[in-house]
Design a protein around this motif. Sequence first.
Motif, PDB file in Angstrom:
ATOM      1  N   SER A  11       6.953   7.254   3.143  1.00  0.00           N
ATOM      2  CA  SER A  11       5.534   7.205   2.789  1.00  0.00           C
ATOM      3  C   SER A  11       4.921   8.593   2.685  1.00  0.00           C
ATOM      4  CB  SER A  11       4.764   6.379   3.823  1.00  0.00           C
ATOM      5  OG  SER A  11       3.398   6.282   3.497  1.00  0.00           O
ATOM      6  N   ASN A  12       5.386   9.516   3.523  1.00  0.00           N
ATOM      7  CA  ASN A  12       4.832  10.872   3.507  1.00  0.00           C
ATOM      8  C   ASN A  12       5.123  11.614   2.210  1.00  0.00           C
ATOM      9  OD1 ASN A  12       7.634  10.938   4.422  1.00  0.00           O
ATOM     10  ND2 ASN A  12       7.324  13.120   4.748  1.00  0.00           N
ATOM     11  N   LYS A  13       6.087  11.098   1.409  1.00  0.00           N
ATOM     12  CA  LYS A  13       6.423  11.739   0.132  1.00  0.00           C
ATOM     13  C   LYS A  13       5.615  11.171  -1.037  1.00  0.00           C
ATOM     14  CE  LYS A  13      11.140  13.196   1.239  1.00  0.00           C
ATOM     15  NZ  LYS A  13      12.521  13.318   0.721  1.00  0.00           N
ATOM     16  N   ASN A  14       4.689  10.278  -0.761  1.00  0.00           N
ATOM     17  CA  ASN A  14       3.950   9.634  -1.840  1.00  0.00           C
ATOM     18  C   ASN A  14       3.254  10.600  -2.791  1.00  0.00           C
ATOM     19  OD1 ASN A  14       0.998   8.231  -2.604  1.00  0.00           O
ATOM     20  ND2 ASN A  14       2.786   6.954  -2.978  1.00  0.00           N
ATOM     21  N   PRO A  15       2.693  11.731  -2.339  1.00  0.00           N
ATOM     22  CA  PRO A  15       2.049  12.640  -3.295  1.00  0.00           C
ATOM     23  C   PRO A  15       2.987  13.153  -4.380  1.00  0.00           C
ATOM     24  CG  PRO A  15       1.331  13.152  -1.071  1.00  0.00           C
ATOM     25  CD  PRO A  15       2.459  12.163  -0.938  1.00  0.00           C
ATOM     26  N   SER A  16       4.291  13.201  -4.113  1.00  0.00           N
ATOM     27  CA  SER A  16       5.229  13.664  -5.140  1.00  0.00           C
ATOM     28  C   SER A  16       6.129  12.548  -5.674  1.00  0.00           C
ATOM     29  CB  SER A  16       6.096  14.811  -4.607  1.00  0.00           C
ATOM     30  OG  SER A  16       6.820  14.417  -3.463  1.00  0.00           O
ATOM     31  N   TYR A  17       6.263  11.446  -4.926  1.00  0.00           N
ATOM     32  CA  TYR A  17       7.127  10.340  -5.343  1.00  0.00           C
ATOM     33  C   TYR A  17       6.340   9.155  -5.912  1.00  0.00           C
ATOM     34  CZ  TYR A  17      11.669  12.026  -3.634  1.00  0.00           C
ATOM     35  OH  TYR A  17      12.850  12.719  -3.467  1.00  0.00           O
ATOM     36  N   SER A  18       5.028   9.166  -5.786  1.00  0.00           N
ATOM     37  CA  SER A  18       4.175   8.087  -6.313  1.00  0.00           C
ATOM     38  C   SER A  18       4.674   6.727  -5.846  1.00  0.00           C
ATOM     39  CB  SER A  18       4.103   8.180  -7.838  1.00  0.00           C
ATOM     40  OG  SER A  18       3.501   9.400  -8.228  1.00  0.00           O
ATOM     41  N   GLU A  19       4.729   5.741  -6.764  1.00  0.00           N
ATOM     42  CA  GLU A  19       5.085   4.381  -6.379  1.00  0.00           C
ATOM     43  C   GLU A  19       6.549   4.216  -5.973  1.00  0.00           C
ATOM     44  OE1 GLU A  19       5.494   4.662 -10.852  1.00  0.00           O
ATOM     45  OE2 GLU A  19       3.971   5.241  -9.384  1.00  0.00           O
ATOM     46  N   LEU A  20       7.345   5.271  -6.114  1.00  0.00           N
ATOM     47  CA  LEU A  20       8.732   5.179  -5.659  1.00  0.00           C
ATOM     48  C   LEU A  20       8.811   5.002  -4.147  1.00  0.00           C
ATOM     49  CD1 LEU A  20      10.728   7.786  -7.774  1.00  0.00           C
ATOM     50  CD2 LEU A  20      10.179   5.407  -8.272  1.00  0.00           C
ATOM     51  N   THR A  21       7.747   5.332  -3.416  1.00  0.00           N
ATOM     52  CA  THR A  21       7.763   5.071  -1.974  1.00  0.00           C
ATOM     53  C   THR A  21       7.776   3.570  -1.699  1.00  0.00           C
ATOM     54  OG1 THR A  21       5.340   5.223  -1.781  1.00  0.00           O
ATOM     55  CG2 THR A  21       6.618   7.253  -1.422  1.00  0.00           C
ATOM     56  N   ALA A  22       7.207   2.787  -2.607  1.00  0.00           N
ATOM     57  CA  ALA A  22       7.269   1.320  -2.480  1.00  0.00           C
ATOM     58  C   ALA A  22       8.684   0.823  -2.775  1.00  0.00           C
ATOM     59  CB  ALA A  22       6.270   0.668  -3.435  1.00  0.00           C
ATOM     60  N   GLN A  54      -1.452  16.795  -9.941  1.00  0.00           N
ATOM     61  CA  GLN A  54      -0.874  15.889 -10.927  1.00  0.00           C
ATOM     62  C   GLN A  54       0.597  16.181 -11.145  1.00  0.00           C
ATOM     63  OE1 GLN A  54      -2.070  13.234 -12.394  1.00  0.00           O
ATOM     64  NE2 GLN A  54      -0.461  12.884 -13.922  1.00  0.00           N
ATOM     65  N   GLU A  55       0.935  17.456 -11.314  1.00  0.00           N
ATOM     66  CA  GLU A  55       2.316  17.827 -11.586  1.00  0.00           C
ATOM     67  C   GLU A  55       3.222  17.670 -10.363  1.00  0.00           C
ATOM     68  OE1 GLU A  55       3.829  18.614 -14.530  1.00  0.00           O
ATOM     69  OE2 GLU A  55       1.931  17.915 -15.326  1.00  0.00           O
ATOM     70  N   LYS A  56       2.644  17.675  -9.178  1.00  0.00           N
ATOM     71  CA  LYS A  56       3.439  17.463  -7.978  1.00  0.00           C
ATOM     72  C   LYS A  56       3.985  16.035  -7.880  1.00  0.00           C
ATOM     73  CE  LYS A  56       1.582  21.075  -4.976  1.00  0.00           C
ATOM     74  NZ  LYS A  56       0.775  21.411  -3.788  1.00  0.00           N
ATOM     75  N   ARG A  57       3.503  15.157  -8.741  1.00  0.00           N
ATOM     76  CA  ARG A  57       4.010  13.774  -8.774  1.00  0.00           C
ATOM     77  C   ARG A  57       5.316  13.675  -9.555  1.00  0.00           C
ATOM     78  NH1 ARG A  57      -0.815  10.306 -11.079  1.00  0.00           N
ATOM     79  NH2 ARG A  57       0.647   8.631 -10.616  1.00  0.00           N
ATOM     80  N   VAL A  58       5.948  14.790  -9.768  1.00  0.00           N
ATOM     81  CA  VAL A  58       7.089  14.904 -10.670  1.00  0.00           C
ATOM     82  C   VAL A  58       8.220  13.940 -10.326  1.00  0.00           C
ATOM     83  CG1 VAL A  58       8.039  16.840  -9.324  1.00  0.00           C
ATOM     84  CG2 VAL A  58       8.732  16.530 -11.701  1.00  0.00           C
ATOM     85  N   PHE A  59       8.531  13.743  -9.066  1.00  0.00           N
ATOM     86  CA  PHE A  59       9.657  12.868  -8.722  1.00  0.00           C
ATOM     87  C   PHE A  59       9.359  11.411  -9.038  1.00  0.00           C
ATOM     88  CE2 PHE A  59       9.711  16.547  -5.785  1.00  0.00           C
ATOM     89  CZ  PHE A  59      10.787  17.192  -6.352  1.00  0.00           C
ATOM     90  N   GLY A  60       8.096  11.050  -8.907  1.00  0.00           N
ATOM     91  CA  GLY A  60       7.711   9.695  -9.294  1.00  0.00           C
ATOM     92  C   GLY A  60       7.838   9.482 -10.788  1.00  0.00           C
ATOM     93  N   LEU A 120       0.854  -1.186   0.000  1.00  0.00           N
ATOM     94  CA  LEU A 120       0.000   0.000   0.000  1.00  0.00           C
ATOM     95  C   LEU A 120       0.892   1.238   0.000  1.00  0.00           C
ATOM     96  CD1 LEU A 120      -2.979   0.996   0.199  1.00  0.00           C
ATOM     97  CD2 LEU A 120      -2.595   1.170   2.678  1.00  0.00           C
ATOM     98  N   VAL A 121       0.887   1.966  -1.113  1.00  0.00           N
ATOM     99  CA  VAL A 121       1.729   3.160  -1.224  1.00  0.00           C
ATOM    100  C   VAL A 121       1.009   4.361  -0.623  1.00  0.00           C
ATOM    101  CG1 VAL A 121       3.011   2.317  -3.209  1.00  0.00           C
ATOM    102  CG2 VAL A 121       0.914   3.599  -3.589  1.00  0.00           C
ATOM    103  N   GLY A 122       1.800   5.253  -0.037  1.00  0.00           N
ATOM    104  CA  GLY A 122       1.186   6.388   0.641  1.00  0.00           C
ATOM    105  C   GLY A 122       0.293   5.934   1.783  1.00  0.00           C
ATOM    106  N   ALA A 123       0.690   4.849   2.448  1.00  0.00           N
ATOM    107  CA  ALA A 123      -0.159   4.270   3.496  1.00  0.00           C
ATOM    108  C   ALA A 123      -0.433   5.247   4.624  1.00  0.00           C
ATOM    109  CB  ALA A 123       0.493   2.994   4.051  1.00  0.00           C
TER     110      ALA A 123
END
Length: 208
Positions: free
Chosen positions: A49-60, A202-208, A26-29
């Motif tokens: 996990s707290n970075k999920n809004p900008s890192y997307s699935e990279l938190t996994a 949407q654009e804040k997901r840039v690092f992901g 579960l990403v961004g848990a």
Amino acid sequence: METKILVAAHKKFQMPRNQKLYFPILVGAIYNYKQGINYQRDDEGVNISNKNPSYSELTAIYWAWKNLKNIDAVGLVHYRRYFIRKWHFSNLNNVIDEKNVEKLLSKYDVILPRKRHYYIETIYSHYVHSHHKEPLDATRKTIIKLYPSYLSSFDKVMSRRSAHMFNMFIMKKDYFDEYCEWLFNILGDVENSIDINGYSEQEKRVFG
């Protein structure tokens, strides 16, 4: 060969039956957990996990890098996107299994999706026509600073008209560890060099 293929999900969803190979996470848990979701949470152990809004699935990916031990290979797929053995309408019934993974990794170090071709646009022009240009240019500057030997490879990829997309892979653990150290060093530096506060969600997901 002990392999774990992470299945990144932000909600409860149908998963492959092979629980030995496939590892729902579960990403961004820290934001997305709800009662009844029994997947591995990415906010346990060492995590971002707290970075999920900008890192997307990279938190996994980060969670696996820091917390998965004693395995030979690591993969990442998505709850609606998998590697399959052969095209089938219901891909959950035909996802890649241990036998396929071991056979491929006996010959190769990394398994990736087939390249996606754009033909008209380069990877760079496709990106900047769809997203803010600044983060990609900042990434190039970071590579010059931290990993200058990779600059020619970065420029070569950006000028191509095809790429391995979708952030999916299966790779031997040693390569995975090296990849993660390289990736998160770059992203951390880029994150510190740009301001995304004015970006859309949407654009804040840039690092992901």
